[in-house]
Motif scaffolding. Sequence first.
Motif, mmCIF file in Angstrom:
data_model
loop_
_atom_site.group_PDB
_atom_site.id
_atom_site.type_symbol
_atom_site.label_atom_id
_atom_site.label_comp_id
_atom_site.label_asym_id
_atom_site.label_seq_id
_atom_site.Cartn_x
_atom_site.Cartn_y
_atom_site.Cartn_z
ATOM 1 N N THR A 15 -13.160 -41.241 -6.293
ATOM 2 C CA THR A 15 -12.124 -40.268 -6.025
ATOM 3 C C THR A 15 -11.134 -40.877 -5.049
ATOM 4 N N ILE A 16 -9.870 -40.876 -5.388
ATOM 5 C CA ILE A 16 -8.858 -41.450 -4.529
ATOM 6 C C ILE A 16 -8.386 -40.364 -3.569
ATOM 7 N N LEU A 17 -8.529 -40.614 -2.279
ATOM 8 C CA LEU A 17 -8.191 -39.644 -1.263
ATOM 9 C C LEU A 17 -6.901 -40.059 -0.565
ATOM 10 N N THR A 18 -5.868 -39.247 -0.656
ATOM 11 C CA THR A 18 -4.631 -39.515 0.056
ATOM 12 C C THR A 18 -4.162 -38.238 0.715
ATOM 13 N N SER A 19 -3.269 -38.364 1.667
ATOM 14 C CA SER A 19 -2.749 -37.181 2.347
ATOM 15 C C SER A 19 -1.286 -37.404 2.685
ATOM 16 N N GLU A 202 -2.169 -45.434 6.260
ATOM 17 C CA GLU A 202 -3.411 -46.131 6.590
ATOM 18 C C GLU A 202 -3.938 -46.847 5.354
ATOM 19 N N SER A 203 -5.056 -47.535 5.508
ATOM 20 C CA SER A 203 -5.711 -48.140 4.350
ATOM 21 C C SER A 203 -6.055 -47.059 3.333
ATOM 22 N N TRP A 204 -6.222 -47.461 2.103
ATOM 23 C CA TRP A 204 -6.594 -46.524 1.050
ATOM 24 C C TRP A 204 -8.036 -46.076 1.251
ATOM 25 N N LYS A 205 -8.268 -44.781 1.150
ATOM 26 C CA LYS A 205 -9.626 -44.234 1.283
ATOM 27 C C LYS A 205 -10.180 -43.965 -0.109
ATOM 28 N N ILE A 206 -11.341 -44.556 -0.400
ATOM 29 C CA ILE A 206 -11.933 -44.452 -1.724
ATOM 30 C C ILE A 206 -13.353 -43.910 -1.603
ATOM 31 N N LEU A 226 -14.802 -45.328 1.761
ATOM 32 C CA LEU A 226 -14.444 -46.649 2.268
ATOM 33 C C LEU A 226 -12.966 -46.731 2.591
ATOM 34 N N ASN A 227 -12.626 -47.544 3.578
ATOM 35 C CA ASN A 227 -11.251 -47.926 3.853
ATOM 36 C C ASN A 227 -11.019 -49.282 3.198
ATOM 37 N N VAL A 228 -10.170 -49.321 2.180
ATOM 38 C CA VAL A 228 -10.007 -50.547 1.402
ATOM 39 C C VAL A 228 -8.534 -50.896 1.269
ATOM 40 N N THR A 229 -8.219 -52.180 1.416
ATOM 41 C CA THR A 229 -6.881 -52.672 1.116
ATOM 42 C C THR A 229 -6.956 -54.152 0.789
ATOM 43 N N ASP A 230 -5.996 -54.611 0.009
ATOM 44 C CA ASP A 230 -5.896 -56.022 -0.368
ATOM 45 C C ASP A 230 -7.196 -56.541 -0.976
ATOM 46 N N ALA A 231 -7.755 -55.783 -1.905
ATOM 47 C CA ALA A 231 -9.033 -56.158 -2.525
ATOM 48 C C ALA A 231 -9.221 -55.387 -3.824
ATOM 49 N N GLY A 232 -10.202 -55.845 -4.601
ATOM 50 C CA GLY A 232 -10.630 -55.121 -5.789
ATOM 51 C C GLY A 232 -11.979 -54.485 -5.535
ATOM 52 N N LEU A 233 -12.235 -53.344 -6.151
ATOM 53 C CA LEU A 233 -13.491 -52.617 -5.963
ATOM 54 C C LEU A 233 -13.977 -52.096 -7.312
ATOM 55 N N ALA A 234 -15.279 -52.231 -7.541
ATOM 56 C CA ALA A 234 -15.879 -51.699 -8.777
ATOM 57 C C ALA A 234 -17.280 -51.203 -8.475
ATOM 58 N N THR A 235 -17.678 -50.147 -9.175
ATOM 59 C CA THR A 235 -19.035 -49.609 -9.060
ATOM 60 C C THR A 235 -19.648 -49.519 -10.444
ATOM 61 N N SER A 236 -20.870 -50.009 -10.576
ATOM 62 C CA SER A 236 -21.553 -49.999 -11.870
ATOM 63 C C SER A 236 -22.824 -49.184 -11.785
ATOM 64 N N PRO A 318 -22.937 -56.751 5.726
ATOM 65 C CA PRO A 318 -22.306 -56.418 7.024
ATOM 66 C C PRO A 318 -20.829 -56.043 6.872
ATOM 67 N N GLY A 319 -20.088 -56.781 6.036
ATOM 68 C CA GLY A 319 -18.673 -56.482 5.862
ATOM 69 C C GLY A 319 -18.435 -55.155 5.192
ATOM 70 N N PHE A 320 -19.344 -54.746 4.296
ATOM 71 C CA PHE A 320 -19.220 -53.443 3.634
ATOM 72 C C PHE A 320 -19.366 -52.323 4.648
ATOM 73 N N LYS A 321 -20.321 -52.464 5.550
ATOM 74 C CA LYS A 321 -20.548 -51.450 6.574
ATOM 75 C C LYS A 321 -19.303 -51.237 7.424
ATOM 76 N N GLU A 322 -18.580 -52.332 7.687
ATOM 77 C CA GLU A 322 -17.380 -52.236 8.514
ATOM 78 C C GLU A 322 -16.263 -51.452 7.830
ATOM 79 N N LEU A 323 -16.342 -51.329 6.512
ATOM 80 C CA LEU A 323 -15.296 -50.617 5.760
ATOM 81 C C LEU A 323 -15.598 -49.127 5.599
ATOM 82 N N LEU A 324 -16.766 -48.685 6.022
ATOM 83 C CA LEU A 324 -17.104 -47.273 5.911
ATOM 84 C C LEU A 324 -16.164 -46.430 6.758
ATOM 85 N N SER A 325 -15.695 -45.336 6.179
ATOM 86 C CA SER A 325 -14.794 -44.437 6.895
ATOM 87 C C SER A 325 -15.608 -43.466 7.744
ATOM 88 N N ASN A 326 -15.178 -43.243 8.946
ATOM 89 C CA ASN A 326 -15.853 -42.265 9.795
ATOM 90 C C ASN A 326 -15.706 -40.877 9.208
#
Length: 327
Positions: A15-19, A202-206, A226-236, A318-326
């Motif tokens: 779900t793409i979350l924007t405001s 802000e970064s895109w929230k996904i 997640l806070n994501v930018t300048d990257a690709g993301l996929a879930t399987s 570790p890097g994934f954990k850092e992208l978690l949104s509060n």
Amino acid sequence: MKKTFFSSIILLLPTILTSCASSSYEKVEGMIWNTFYHITYQGHPSLADSIQPVLSEVSRSLSVFDKSSLVSRVNESIATPVDRHFSAVYTTSLLLNSVSKGMFDPTLSPLITAWGFGPGHKITNDTTRIDSILAFTGIAKTHIVADTLIKEDIRTQFNFSAVAKGYGCDMVAEMFRRNGVDNYLIEIGGEITAAGISPSGESWKISIDTPEESETKVSHDSYAVLNVTDAGLATSGNYRNFHKVGSESLGHTISPLTGRPVTTDVISATVIAPSCMEADAAATACMAAGSEVAKEMLANLRFEGMLILSDTTTFMTPGFKELLSNP
């Protein structure tokens, strides 16, 4: 958590979350490859007209559902000149095949069909037939020489469904960058390429969906944001594309080693990589290979990832954990 089954093709729909959407951001929706796309970008409205042509170009190269596509011609020939799109997904597939110890392989099209997925939908569990198909599957039995795809056996067929949507996201992103667009989010059937900032500044929230087994009902309960930018993301995951055969559920992650649906301890795999094509392929490989190989693979590729496991535990790099949104 319910027991779930996993897939090399079907992915979660984040779900793409924007405001506070800015008027300078455009939103475009459409359909390609039997799924929906949703695109948000900061740029001239006329660029929306270029999205479908980009995706159609990719489709003419990689869609197995188009009998006139390049991949369809490859599947019918022993040697076929290929374009940059085919070469790109082929090269990425070779890499993922290697790092997943053979568990990611785009030449499983006849097996996918035999188990009731993909074109044809002719389900079978006939051991003789499956073993005979295994004789001509395997990307290692193919080569690209001077921009020509050469097969050792003409019966070898490609199905890039596990990487094509991610690659499509990357190609739309490439078009945006050529036209000076720095801020965008492109989502095709759950695969995402994001760059720059969202309309909120802000970064895109996904949001990543909680995996739940269902053939008909689609739930979008959030497992993580997640806070994501300048990257690709996929879930399987396989819980939205499986067959019931008696009391048994058959997911459509097919093992290249056995030719049969494979069950590993990975229920869901989310991967963040430099490109969506890479993330798409890696998420599929994690599902097919299981957590031990998946963790090693993510480390070797330096991708970030989250694995939801059948024992109800969750692994995050570790890097994934850092992208978690509060919260």
